[in-house]
Design a protein around this motif. Structure first.
Motif, PDB file in Angstrom:
ATOM      1  N   ALA A   2       0.823  -1.029   0.053  1.00 31.03           N
ATOM      2  CA  ALA A   2      -0.190   0.108  -0.182  1.00 31.03           C
ATOM      3  C   ALA A   2       0.804   1.083   0.043  1.00 31.03           C
ATOM      4  O   ALA A   2       0.439   2.340  -0.521  1.00 31.03           O
ATOM      5  N   VAL A   3       1.997   1.247   0.685  1.00 28.62           N
ATOM      6  CA  VAL A   3       2.819   2.375   0.848  1.00 28.62           C
ATOM      7  C   VAL A   3       3.438   2.545  -0.582  1.00 28.62           C
ATOM      8  O   VAL A   3       3.575   3.577  -1.133  1.00 28.62           O
ATOM      9  N   VAL A   4       3.833   1.420  -1.197  1.00 27.93           N
ATOM     10  CA  VAL A   4       4.309   1.745  -2.551  1.00 27.93           C
ATOM     11  C   VAL A   4       3.168   2.221  -3.671  1.00 27.93           C
ATOM     12  O   VAL A   4       3.704   3.298  -4.247  1.00 27.93           O
ATOM     13  N   ARG A   5       2.238   1.771  -3.455  1.00 26.93           N
ATOM     14  CA  ARG A   5       1.033   2.016  -4.464  1.00 26.93           C
ATOM     15  C   ARG A   5       0.761   3.542  -4.176  1.00 26.93           C
ATOM     16  O   ARG A   5       0.532   4.435  -4.848  1.00 26.93           O
ATOM     17  N   SER A   6       0.830   4.079  -2.890  1.00 28.96           N
ATOM     18  CA  SER A   6       0.675   5.473  -2.403  1.00 28.96           C
ATOM     19  C   SER A   6       1.621   6.452  -3.419  1.00 28.96           C
ATOM     20  O   SER A   6       1.158   7.670  -3.568  1.00 28.96           O
ATOM     21  N   ALA A   7       2.670   5.887  -3.689  1.00 32.29           N
ATOM     22  CA  ALA A   7       3.937   6.657  -4.311  1.00 32.29           C
ATOM     23  C   ALA A   7       3.097   6.941  -6.027  1.00 32.29           C
ATOM     24  O   ALA A   7       3.982   7.502  -6.772  1.00 32.29           O
ATOM     25  N   ALA A   8       2.404   6.507  -6.407  1.00 24.29           N
ATOM     26  CA  ALA A   8       1.871   6.372  -7.779  1.00 24.29           C
ATOM     27  C   ALA A   8       2.923   6.097  -8.802  1.00 24.29           C
ATOM     28  O   ALA A   8       3.084   7.110  -9.449  1.00 24.29           O
ATOM     29  N   PRO A   9       3.516   5.012  -8.591  1.00 28.38           N
ATOM     30  CA  PRO A   9       4.868   4.665  -9.592  1.00 28.38           C
ATOM     31  C   PRO A   9       4.367   4.862 -11.248  1.00 28.38           C
ATOM     32  O   PRO A   9       5.117   5.362 -11.837  1.00 28.38           O
ATOM     33  N   GLY A  10       3.151   4.570 -11.434  1.00 28.57           N
ATOM     34  CA  GLY A  10       2.678   4.890 -12.783  1.00 28.57           C
ATOM     35  C   GLY A  10       2.763   6.169 -13.268  1.00 28.57           C
ATOM     36  O   GLY A  10       3.115   6.752 -14.366  1.00 28.57           O
ATOM     37  N   PHE A  11       2.355   7.121 -12.379  1.00 32.24           N
ATOM     38  CA  PHE A  11       2.054   8.540 -12.627  1.00 32.24           C
ATOM     39  C   PHE A  11       3.560   9.086 -12.755  1.00 32.24           C
ATOM     40  O   PHE A  11       4.002  10.000 -13.535  1.00 32.24           O
ATOM     41  N   LEU A  12       4.539   8.529 -11.617  1.00 30.33           N
ATOM     42  CA  LEU A  12       5.763   9.038 -11.820  1.00 30.33           C
ATOM     43  C   LEU A  12       6.641   8.732 -13.097  1.00 30.33           C
ATOM     44  O   LEU A  12       7.249   9.505 -13.721  1.00 30.33           O
ATOM     45  N   ALA A  13       6.342   7.530 -13.799  1.00 32.92           N
ATOM     46  CA  ALA A  13       6.621   7.151 -14.958  1.00 32.92           C
ATOM     47  C   ALA A  13       6.353   7.882 -16.079  1.00 32.92           C
ATOM     48  O   ALA A  13       6.936   8.379 -16.894  1.00 32.92           O
ATOM     49  N   PHE A  14       5.012   8.301 -15.877  1.00 32.93           N
ATOM     50  CA  PHE A  14       4.607   9.273 -16.982  1.00 32.93           C
ATOM     51  C   PHE A  14       5.139  10.428 -16.916  1.00 32.93           C
ATOM     52  O   PHE A  14       5.660  11.182 -18.052  1.00 32.93           O
ATOM     53  N   VAL A  15       5.614  11.107 -15.721  1.00 32.63           N
ATOM     54  CA  VAL A  15       6.116  12.525 -15.738  1.00 32.63           C
ATOM     55  C   VAL A  15       7.553  12.539 -16.483  1.00 32.63           C
ATOM     56  O   VAL A  15       7.989  13.345 -17.195  1.00 32.63           O
ATOM     57  N   LEU A  16       8.321  11.383 -15.921  1.00 35.08           N
ATOM     58  CA  LEU A  16       9.661  11.380 -16.641  1.00 35.08           C
ATOM     59  C   LEU A  16       9.247  11.136 -18.178  1.00 35.08           C
ATOM     60  O   LEU A  16      10.346  11.829 -18.883  1.00 35.08           O
ATOM     61  N   ALA A  17       8.563  10.257 -18.561  1.00 29.88           N
ATOM     62  CA  ALA A  17       8.339   9.936 -19.939  1.00 29.88           C
ATOM     63  C   ALA A  17       8.053  11.266 -20.729  1.00 29.88           C
ATOM     64  O   ALA A  17       8.471  11.667 -21.855  1.00 29.88           O
ATOM     65  N   LEU A  18       6.847  11.958 -20.064  1.00 28.84           N
ATOM     66  CA  LEU A  18       6.268  13.134 -20.874  1.00 28.84           C
ATOM     67  C   LEU A  18       7.510  14.171 -21.005  1.00 28.84           C
ATOM     68  O   LEU A  18       7.583  14.963 -21.941  1.00 28.84           O
ATOM     69  N   GLY A  19       8.335  14.402 -19.895  1.00 30.53           N
ATOM     70  CA  GLY A  19       9.524  15.335 -19.969  1.00 30.53           C
ATOM     71  C   GLY A  19      10.435  14.907 -21.189  1.00 30.53           C
ATOM     72  O   GLY A  19      10.794  15.878 -21.872  1.00 30.53           O
ATOM     73  N   ILE A  20      10.637  13.823 -21.537  1.00 31.36           N
ATOM     74  CA  ILE A  20      11.360  13.363 -22.643  1.00 31.36           C
ATOM     75  C   ILE A  20      10.671  13.587 -23.862  1.00 31.36           C
ATOM     76  O   ILE A  20      11.308  14.180 -24.792  1.00 31.36           O
ATOM     77  N   VAL A  21       9.514  13.366 -24.032  1.00 32.17           N
ATOM     78  CA  VAL A  21       8.755  13.635 -25.219  1.00 32.17           C
ATOM     79  C   VAL A  21       8.634  15.235 -25.433  1.00 32.17           C
ATOM     80  O   VAL A  21       8.750  15.734 -26.535  1.00 32.17           O
ATOM     81  N   VAL A  22       8.415  16.015 -24.525  1.00 28.34           N
ATOM     82  CA  VAL A  22       8.245  17.521 -24.656  1.00 28.34           C
ATOM     83  C   VAL A  22       9.566  18.003 -24.965  1.00 28.34           C
ATOM     84  O   VAL A  22       9.833  18.972 -25.801  1.00 28.34           O
ATOM     85  N   ARG A  23      10.735  17.388 -24.329  1.00 29.29           N
ATOM     86  CA  ARG A  23      12.128  17.959 -24.638  1.00 29.29           C
ATOM     87  C   ARG A  23      12.478  17.635 -26.301  1.00 29.29           C
ATOM     88  O   ARG A  23      12.766  18.297 -27.100  1.00 29.29           O
ATOM     89  N   ALA A  24      11.853  16.521 -26.708  1.00 34.61           N
ATOM     90  CA  ALA A  24      11.815  16.132 -28.338  1.00 34.61           C
ATOM     91  C   ALA A  24      11.319  17.275 -28.907  1.00 34.61           C
ATOM     92  O   ALA A  24      11.434  17.796 -30.171  1.00 34.61           O
ATOM     93  N   VAL A  25       9.867  17.780 -28.739  1.00 40.42           N
ATOM     94  CA  VAL A  25       9.123  18.718 -29.309  1.00 40.42           C
ATOM     95  C   VAL A  25      10.014  19.971 -29.337  1.00 40.42           C
ATOM     96  O   VAL A  25      10.004  20.646 -30.187  1.00 40.42           O
ATOM     97  N   VAL A  26      10.604  20.308 -28.152  1.00 40.64           N
ATOM     98  CA  VAL A  26      11.374  21.593 -27.876  1.00 40.64           C
ATOM     99  C   VAL A  26      12.476  21.713 -28.586  1.00 40.64           C
ATOM    100  O   VAL A  26      12.649  22.433 -29.350  1.00 40.64           O
TER     101      VAL A  26
END
Length: 434
Positions: A288-312
């Motif tokens: 439950a503690v690990v799930r509360s960290a929202a690992p899927g959302f964290l991966a989304f933030v990292l991946a989105l940053g890379i995609v945005v960097r490509a657009v930039v």
């Protein structure tokens, strides 16, 4: 390493195909995050999109790695704060907040709105906007139902304040952390500069809410509401351990900033203290503690940053560089905030701040903070403006409540221009004094 994306651009990427590919990957990632079919993680499309961007040459592996390293401390901080907020809920903090709101309101809807504004503003500033959306919004629903009053004004307040009230501290919002890193400010100086804009924006939001929802906020309670209040049970005990831990964590942020240490370490210490107590008392499980960290959302933030960097890297930075005004005068700050607000509603506030902050940084601290005002207040105009608003909508829909797009937009049209303009003026005044 120079982190300005236009300087780091690879000549191999300057092709129309790379521009089209990176833009398409960003649109697909954001569209999935908005729709999120069948409850799947936001990372379901964003992570493959980042892999495709690197694999097909829209962004070089070196640039992708540099972006991941830049976002790493931010993502680590976000994970720790999400855990901290969840464990505060386990300790009963939000239940106590609901009881306080009900007793403070004494059956009067207007008083309840005031209590919601106070609590949501403080919780958003201290525990981040995710705590307001995910943890406080259900409590507000339950409090309004127990009082027998209409929930709409109070629930809408949670949505708006999850954005507007996140201006105060570097730790209140993921966008703040990104701007904080680029601003070169200390934790306390950031808070000092943003205190007046935060207070002005929240106060104006409250004034507009009182008028917009006047029919839903009668001055006096009905007999049914009075009976519900009189039947309320004893107030739950205030979770002192959670409050002390959160207070110490905030103090840790100040000390860490003074010592040049990432705030993620202070957040991690607070989360570990809360997790140790909850695990020892068997109130939560390790899973439950690990799930509360929202690992899927964290991966989304990292991946989105890379995609945005490509657009930039492939042209967006040059286009926006001409749109952002130069200088740090009042008109320039107003222009920067307006550009940021528009871009946040077009591509979401997280990509907007990733794109605009490096471009605004050469103009100085004022320009960076003006962009931050735009990407934090601007998203109150549309559902797609911020991930917090999208998450709020999902929380509301899970309770079979209907949210009208037209009403949400009308409220945004009334609040966003006046709060954003006044907040920028307040920021300009703070920059002259602080």
């Amino acid at each position: 390493m120079n982190r300005h994306p236009t300087v780091l651009r690879s000549f191999a990427l300057n092709t129309p195909l790379a521009e089209i590919l990176s833009a398409a990957l960003l649109v697909a990632s954001l569209a999935w995050a908005v729709l999120r079919p069948a409850g799947r993680s936001e990372a379901f499309v964003a992570v493959p999109a980042a892999v495709v961007a690197v694999g097909l040459g829209a962004i070089s592996p070196g640039h992708a790695l540099a972006e991941a390293e830049r976002l790493g401390p931010v993502v680590g901080f976000l994970a720790a704060v999400l855990v901290l907020a969840h464990l505060c809920d386990v300790e009963g903090l939000f239940t106590a907040c609901g009881a306080w709101m009900a007793r403070r309101a004494a059956g009067r809807p207007r008083r309840l709105l005031t209590a919601v504004f106070v609590l949501a503003s403080v919780i958003t500033a201290v525990l981040s906007l995710d705590a307001t959306v995910v943890l406080l919004t259900p409590v507000v629903f339950a409090t309004a139902a127990r009082m027998g009053v209409r929930s709409k004004p109070h629930v809408y307040a949670c949505a708006h304040l999850s954005n507007t009230a996140s201006l105060l501290l570097p730790v209140s919002n993921l966008t703040n952390l990104l701007a904080f890193t680029a601003s070169g400010l200390s934790f306390t100086r950031f808070a000092a500069l943003m205190a007046l804009p935060w207070l002005v924006a929240v106060s104006l939001e409250y004034a507009v809410f009182r008028r917009f929802f006047a029919d839903d906020l009668p001055a006096e309670p009905s007999d049914a509401v009075s009976d519900a209040v009189s039947d309320a049970g004893p107030a739950p005990e205030l979770p002192l351990f959670a409050l002390v831990t959160v207070g110490c964590t905030l103090a840790g942020f100040v000390v860490a900033s003074a010592l040049g240490i990432e705030p993620a370490w202070a957040a991690l210490a607070g989360a570990l203290v809360m997790a140790g107590r909850a695990l020892a008392r068997r109130r939560v499980t390790p899973v439950a503690v690990v799930r509360s960290a929202a690992p899927g959302f964290l991966a989304f933030v990292l991946a989105l940053g890379i995609v945005v960097r490509a657009v930039v890297d492939n042209g967006l930075a040059e286009a926006l560089r001409h749109a952002l005004p130069d200088g740090s005068g009042l008109l320039a700050l107003l222009g920067a905030a307006a550009v940021a607000a528009v871009l946040a509603n077009l591509i979401n506030n997280l990509p907007a701040v990733l794109v605009l902050v490096p471009l605004a940084a050469p103009a100085g601290t004022g320009a960076v903070l003006a962009v931050l005002l735009g990407v934090n207040i601007g998203p109150n105009l549309t559902y797609a403006g911020s991930l917090a608003t999208l998450l709020w909508r999902r929380v509301v829909q899970e309770r079979a409540e209907h949210v009208e797009v037209g009403e949400f937009t009308r409220l945004g049209l009334l609040t966003v221009p006046v709060t954003l303009g006044a907040a920028v003026v307040a920021l300009w005044a703070s920059l002259q004094v602080v």
